[in-house]
Design a protein around this motif. Sequence first.
Motif, short mmCIF file in Angstrom:
data_model
loop_
_atom_site.label_atom_id
_atom_site.label_comp_id
_atom_site.label_asym_id
_atom_site.label_seq_id
_atom_site.Cartn_x
_atom_site.Cartn_y
_atom_site.Cartn_z
N GLU A 1 91.69 30.50 15.44
CA GLU A 1 92.73 31.45 15.83
C GLU A 1 92.50 32.06 17.20
OE1 GLU A 1 92.98 34.29 12.70
OE2 GLU A 1 93.82 32.87 11.23
N SER A 2 91.35 31.75 17.81
CA SER A 2 91.06 32.32 19.12
C SER A 2 90.30 31.31 19.97
CB SER A 2 90.22 33.59 18.98
OG SER A 2 88.91 33.26 18.50
N ILE A 3 90.21 31.61 21.27
CA ILE A 3 89.46 30.75 22.18
C ILE A 3 88.01 30.67 21.75
CG2 ILE A 3 88.55 30.59 24.53
CD1 ILE A 3 91.35 29.60 24.42
N ASP A 4 87.44 31.79 21.33
CA ASP A 4 86.04 31.79 20.90
C ASP A 4 85.85 30.90 19.68
OD1 ASP A 4 85.37 33.47 22.94
OD2 ASP A 4 85.41 35.30 21.73
N ASP A 5 86.76 30.98 18.73
CA ASP A 5 86.66 30.13 17.53
C ASP A 5 86.78 28.66 17.90
OD1 ASP A 5 86.43 32.37 15.96
OD2 ASP A 5 88.54 32.41 15.35
#
Length: 609
Positions: free
Chosen positions: A575-579
């Motif tokens: 759901e995010s860039i980090d994920d």
Amino acid sequence: MPSQQAQKILQRVFGYESFRGNQQAIVDQVVGGGDALVLMPTGGGKSLCYQIPALVREGTGVVVSPLIALMQDQVDALLELGVRAAFLNSTQDWQQAREVERAFLAGELDLLYVAPERLLTDRCMQLLERGRIALFAIDEAHCVSQWGHDFRPEYLGLSCLHERWPEVPRIALTATATAETRGEIVQRLALDEAQHFVSSFDRPNIRYRIVEKNDVRRQLLKLIQEEHSGDAGIVYCLSRARVEDTAAFLCTQGIRALPYHAGLSAAVRSDHQSRFLREDGVVMVATIAFGMGIDKPDVRFVAHIDMPKSVEGYYQETGRAGRDGLPATAWLAYGLQDVVQQRRMIDESPGDEVFRRRQAAQLEAMLGLCETVECRRTRLLAYFGQSAGACGNCDTCLEPPQSWDGTVAAQKVLSAVYRLWRERGQRFGAGHIVDILRGKQTERVSQYGHDTLSVFGVGSDLSEQAWRGVLRQLLAQGLLTVDHEGYGTLALTEASRAVLKGERTLMLRRESERAARKSAARESKPAAVQLPPEAQGLFEQLRRWRGEVARNNGVPAYVIFHDATLREIALQRPESIDDLGLVSGVGARKLEAYGDDILTVLEEAASEA
């Protein structure tokens, strides 16, 4: 410190959390300035073993690659990762080459790919002497072996690298080498001080299947239509004519097949190779001129419709299937004519006696693999000096063949060959021998009066197909030979005497009935990679997005992301860039270039659900 730096590069640039197998030890050896000889199966991650040391050490890593046609794709893949890479070869004009040379001298390249022919020129040697070299990587190092299946004479000159740059570490890499070939690589490349790293040759995701030829074009068509419809694959043939004929036949059956052999123009070969790499579902029909260095990860099958000349060649070629670690098929159809043809080619070879003996030994090992009643993988690994138990993922494990006492049948065959020669001074091929044994009153049998021989009709208890199987196995075991002075006619060998006299018992592989073969084919189909329905739909959306990006960038789709990475994204739904950055195969450069687009695809898929 260097080890920590290598680990960071692995994660940041390539997007992998940890090294596999021997990779860490190999990287440490080369980063520390030591030489290495690396044997690792296709798809095992050989390129990382020199790419990461080149990024850790000062200077440019010089990669010797025998395949000009693939350098562009290799460099494109590195550029996508943010690695400063370039190549020097004959496809460039002088301005392009001059710019690469300038970048090398300015220290602006991490990796430079060079063909051996180019490397050994005075101009290239003088260029390298003016720059700073981090390491030399000699890819496809088995090409140095004069006994090998991919010998390249230019490789013999690469020992000069050690002589001119004794302080620069060298790493020689190959996916195929027996202990004997490894010795040749060490000797010819002056790698006496190199540390050897030999990984397992096993590719457990590949299902090995060897079937008896029976209208091989239709057998191949059945394999593709029923088991690999829409998949990318490679079909190997021994002759150019067979390549052209097979490719044309598959095209008439609605399969996107392309021919590839040395008789085609360079432009046509380049175009066909490019289409195979960049388009989905293309089947390449080729001679062994095609395939070395192919990085396409999603080749789902490799089929041989002619028997390879050696186990090394077979292993190298089948290794181009399933580089992504997902299920793949290695399928070989072989018959009596293959054995006759290969024996005759050896006898007529222009090489000396030592060369012919070497070829014969390679053929016998290949025949042993074809005729074994044991696990194919066990036999294959044993050839490379490695032991393994039954794999459960080859045809002989899934449908164990039967063996039978074929001594009497063998005596009948050998007697027929003996009587034709001793009583009539004649020699004939396999088909005529079978007709005599089965008591078949053909025009030729009547013409020569062979219906009066005492062996006429003594083999009516076996079918023609069964007799051809017996003959094939007698040739494979050296109990019959092909008379090279005739036209594929059969003759006895010194070993025939013991069988004729009843001093040797022969256990033969029993040919299965056609119905059993059909059943075995159905049951031995490799398991497909299954995703939950919702993940499968998302995976297909991601593949369509990747295909569009690849077309816009002019690179193969797998250069953007491998299928395995897209599958993991579809399953995890970050759901995010980090994920997204935690997904295997998503490095920093690709995260920056494609992260937002991927998240958009995921959001759109979620809103449509």
